[in-house]
Design an enzyme around this catalytic site. Sequence first.
Site, PDB file in Angstrom:
ATOM      1  N   LYS A  80       0.836  -1.211   0.000  1.00  0.00           N
ATOM      2  CA  LYS A  80       0.000   0.000   0.000  1.00  0.00           C
ATOM      3  C   LYS A  80       0.869   1.259   0.000  1.00  0.00           C
ATOM      4  O   LYS A  80       2.089   1.183   0.070  1.00  0.00           O
ATOM      5  CB  LYS A  80      -0.964  -0.039   1.190  1.00  0.00           C
ATOM      6  CG  LYS A  80      -1.843  -1.293   1.208  1.00  0.00           C
ATOM      7  CD  LYS A  80      -2.881  -1.304   0.081  1.00  0.00           C
ATOM      8  CE  LYS A  80      -3.407  -2.691  -0.234  1.00  0.00           C
ATOM      9  NZ  LYS A  80      -4.483  -3.193   0.579  1.00  0.00           N
TER      10      LYS A  80
HETATM   11  C1  PLP Z   1      -5.457  -4.436   0.795  1.00  0.00           C
HETATM   12  C2  PLP Z   1      -6.928  -4.238   0.850  1.00  0.00           C
HETATM   13  C3  PLP Z   1      -7.697  -4.612   1.960  1.00  0.00           C
HETATM   14  C4  PLP Z   1      -7.130  -5.406   3.101  1.00  0.00           C
HETATM   15  O1  PLP Z   1      -6.086  -4.798   3.725  1.00  0.00           O
HETATM   16  P1  PLP Z   1      -5.234  -5.608   4.812  1.00  0.00           P
HETATM   17  O2  PLP Z   1      -4.548  -4.543   5.574  1.00  0.00           O
HETATM   18  O3  PLP Z   1      -4.304  -6.487   4.044  1.00  0.00           O
HETATM   19  O4  PLP Z   1      -6.199  -6.378   5.631  1.00  0.00           O
HETATM   20  C5  PLP Z   1      -9.038  -4.289   1.987  1.00  0.00           C
HETATM   21  N1  PLP Z   1      -9.615  -3.655   0.963  1.00  0.00           N
HETATM   22  C6  PLP Z   1      -8.925  -3.307  -0.141  1.00  0.00           C
HETATM   23  C7  PLP Z   1      -9.630  -2.580  -1.232  1.00  0.00           C
HETATM   24  C8  PLP Z   1      -7.571  -3.607  -0.246  1.00  0.00           C
HETATM   25  O5  PLP Z   1      -6.884  -3.294  -1.343  1.00  0.00           O
END
Ligand code: PLP
Length: 395
Positions: free
Chosen positions: A196
Site C-alpha cells: 500500500k
Molecule cells: C489491501 C486491501 C484490503 C485489506 O487490507 P489488509 O490490511 O491487508 O487487511 C481491503 N480492501 C482493499 C480494497 C484492499 O486493497
Amino acid sequence: MPESTTPRTPIRPKERFLIFGRPTIEEPEIAEVVDSLRKCWLGTGPKVARLERDFAAYKGVPHAVAVHSCTAALQLSILAAGLHPGDEVITTPLTFCATVNAILHAGAQPVLADVDRRTMNISPEAIERAITPRTRAILPVHFAGRACDMDAIMDIARRRKLVVIEDCAHAIETTYKGRKAGTFGDFGCFSFYATKNMTTGEGGMVLTQNEAQAARIKMLALHGMSKDAWKRFSDEGYKHYSVVELGYKYNMMDIQAAVGIHQLPRVERWLERRAEIWARYDRAFADLPAELPAPTEANTRHGLHLYTLLIDEERAPVSRDGFLDGMTANGIGVGVHYMSVPEHPYYQQRFGWKPGDWPVAMALGRRTVSLPLSAGLSDEDVSDVIAAVRAVLAR
Ligand SMILES: *Cc1c(COP(=O)(O)O)cnc(C)c1O
C-alpha cells in the site's frame, strides 16, 4: 493471438525482476524498529499511540485506532456500528476479497452493487437498487485511490439512515471536494499492508469522529478488555483488567508502528513521485490498444495507488492473461485488481452469485492489469516498464 509472449531478450533479466508493489523502506524506520527491539517493547505501546496521533492529525479527525490490518479495521467497524446477523451491507464487487470477508466475519450479509464503467467505483444508482428493508450500511471502496461519489453516497445514507464505512485501503491521500477520504462516513478504514502507499508490514487504522466508538474499537481489538489494558505491565504497578465483551486479538504492535511513524511524513512526497510516473505512463501508452485510467474528477485528489490498463482484447495482439505472462517474461511484476468478487468459487457456492449478475465489474475484472507504481521506482525502472508494455502490446 500470438504463438508466444516469451521475448528472446527480456527487458529485465531474472536477477533484476521488478517486484510489483515493492515498499520503500528508509534508514529511520530501520533504526526505529531496532530501538523497539533494544527497549524490548514489542507489543502495543507508545509507538502505536504516536502513529494513531499522527495519522489522526494528518487526516484532521479526533480519533484513530491502529489495528493489525484493514480487514480487522473493517470487521471491528461493522461490529461497532451495531450491525446484527442478517443485516445487509452494500459493497462493490470490484474489490479485494477482504472487503467482503470482513462483512461476513462481522456476521452481516454482503450485498453487491455494480460499479461505474468509467470510475470503477460503486455506482450510487446501483446502491439505491440494492437497498432492501434489511440494509443497514454502505461500504464503498475508493478504488485505486479515486474518490467515490461521496455526495451521492452520503445523501443515500442520510435518507435511508444507513451507516457508512469507507474502505480506504487505496486512499490514504485521496480527497473529495477538499475533504479527506475516510472522514465522510461513520468509520474510515486504512491498510498499511506491504504493497500500500505506506506500510507497517501488516497494519491498519480506523478513523472515527466519535470518542465512544474509538474506545469500543480499541477494546474489541484487544480481547474485549476494558480500556488501556496495554498499560498493565508498566512500571506503575500491576493493574487488574476486566473483560467486558468478547473481543479479538487485532491490536497493532510497536514494531509495526515503528515503521509507520516514519512512512507517514513521506506520503505526500511519495504521491508527487507517483504522479510523475503516472504522467509518463499516460504519455507513453496513449497510442496502444488499451484504455488508460480515466482523468481524475474535478475537485478531487486521486491517491494514485494503482495505475490500471484495460486491455482491448479485440485490437491487442494478446489477451489480458497473455499480457500478464508477457510482462512477467520481461522481468516486470504486474497485478490484477481485481477479478470481481463473484468470480471466486467460495462466494458462488455460498451465495449463488454469478459474475454476470454484476456485468460492469465482471468485464473490468477480466480486462484489467496494474503496472508497478511505487514511489521507489527509478526513472530507469519506469522506462523498463514502458518498454515492456510497448513490446507486449504494440506489435
Ligand atoms: C489491501 C486491501 C484490503 C485489506 O487490507 P489488509 O490490511 O491487508 O487487511 C481491503 N480492501 C482493499 C480494497 C484492499 O486493497
